[in-house]
Enzyme design. Structure first.
Site, PDB file in Angstrom:
ATOM      1  N   GLY A  96      39.568  55.526  27.539  1.00 44.05           N
ATOM      2  CA  GLY A  96      38.927  55.516  28.846  1.00 44.05           C
ATOM      3  C   GLY A  96      38.162  54.226  29.038  1.00 44.05           C
ATOM      4  O   GLY A  96      38.480  53.203  28.432  1.00 44.05           O
ATOM      5  N   ASP A  98      34.047  52.332  30.001  1.00 45.81           N
ATOM      6  CA  ASP A  98      32.725  52.218  29.393  1.00 45.81           C
ATOM      7  C   ASP A  98      31.972  53.551  29.438  1.00 45.81           C
ATOM      8  O   ASP A  98      31.205  53.858  28.528  1.00 45.81           O
ATOM      9  CB  ASP A  98      31.919  51.142  30.126  1.00 45.81           C
ATOM     10  CG  ASP A  98      32.549  49.763  29.982  1.00 45.81           C
ATOM     11  OD1 ASP A  98      33.188  49.518  28.947  1.00 45.81           O
ATOM     12  OD2 ASP A  98      32.407  48.935  30.906  1.00 45.81           O
TER      13      ASP A  98
END
Length: 346
Positions: A96, A98
């Site tokens: 994914g 941050d």
């Protein structure tokens, strides 16, 4: 990718043998991983990236992986804090952006402190280190943390780093308010402009990466500024500085030279600045990403125990626009409108 061709089968077998012998020397290679996939981040292609590009590489490297596809915000964080059997794994991988990395970081660090009876609400508490490493497979909107540590946001490159057992220490900053723990940060703490952009962008997550452009324009046009007092402890006896031309890489000599904790906190001279600010930023790393190739503070180091404080005082829209535009090119970020910007290492 490099493809070798050879008509001699015996020589091919020798190549394979030598390659395997070299891999066997890498003693930090993981054998079992816990993988969290955010199917909603970025362009919503995290699951496809993992299944098509990363999972086959893990299988070839004889790495077993337990995969959890998250169903809601903070799913990974909550699972790590309460349910995950961490003894089974050599590391945790997040697929994914941050935000997903932040979930895993908070879940893992909180779990370790809870298991060891450490109160995170105490700002001076000595946290217990975690033996598990966190791997990042980029599939988000900016992938700032991956870009700033690996140098690119390519899933295959990140998978290879995980497979061979590479590691990169990072500074982790904790945020407290009135002795209440709020969160950890490894990249940017932003108050003012960047904080407003992130707050506004959360309302339009359905736009994907484009939400940052929309929120950025809206926040820029608002041109809000905030009056405040900033107190910081200047770094001393540090080998790096915000104008250092040396890029932080694995094995960085600056990050290897760490002042002791006691020495740093014996420094008596706190600096105080009171003014009207458009942006107050603390960069614990360069914060580089595809849109900002050098980041907000290009010479910020990953594990030297300091953060670069960037203060942007109240100024005209034109001056602030110049400041923002410089983050998108490869120019010197510090030589910008010295009347309104201030850099310090703290």
């Amino acid at each position: 990718d490099v493809t070798f061709h050879c008509a001699n089968e015996e020589l091919c077998e020798q190549w394979i043998q030598v390659a395997n012998e070299q891999l066997a020397l890498l003693t930090n290679r993981p054998k079992s991983l816990l993988v969290y996939i955010n199917p909603f981040g970025g362009k919503q292609c995290g699951k496809r990236i993992y299944e098509q590009k990363v999972a086959p590489m893990f299988r070839r490297a004889s790495i077993s992986a337990d995969v959890i596809v998250t169903e809601r915000a903070n799913h990974a964080r909550d699972h790590l804090k309460t349910e995950a059997n961490l003894d089974k794994y050599d590391g945790v991988v997040c697929v994914g952006g941050d935000g997903m990395f932040s979930e895993v970081l908070h879940g893992l660090v909180t779990r370790i402190q809870t298991d060891n009876g450490v109160d995170q609400n105490q700002p001076d508490a000595e946290l217990v280190p975690c033996s598990l490493r966190i791997g990042i497979i980029p599939a988000g909107s900016t992938d700032c943390i991956c870009f700033g540590t690996v140098g690119t946001n390519d899933p295959v490159t990140s998978a290879l780093h995980i497979i061979v057992g590479d590691s990169q220490p990072m500074d982790v900053c904790s945020v407290h308010h009135d002795d209440i723990f709020l969160r950890y940060s490894v990249s940017l703490l932003g108050y003012g402009f960047y904080g407003d952009v992130l707050t506004d962008s959360e309302r339009t997550r359905w736009l994907g990466p484009a939400r940052y452009d929309l929120s950025g324009v809206k926040t820029f046009l608002s041109h809000n500024y905030y009056e405040g007092t900033i107190s910081f402890l200047p770094a001393e006896n540090n080998m790096g500085d915000p104008r250092d031309k040396l890029q932080c890489r694995s094995g960085c000599r600056v990050c290897q030279h760490k002042p002791s904790k006691d020495t740093r906190w014996e420094i008596s001279g706190w600096s105080v600045i009171r003014a009207e600010f458009i942006a107050i930023n603390a960069a614990s790393m360069s914060c580089a990403c595809p849109r900002s190739p050098k980041g907000l503070s290009p010479a910020a180091h990953l594990a030297d125990g300091t953060t670069d404080l960037i203060l942007v005082r109240k100024c005209s829209r034109l001056d602030f626009l110049r400041h923002l535009v410089r983050h998108t090119n490869k120019g010197d970020q510090i030589c910008i409108q010295k009347s309104c910007c201030y850099y310090s290492e703290t």
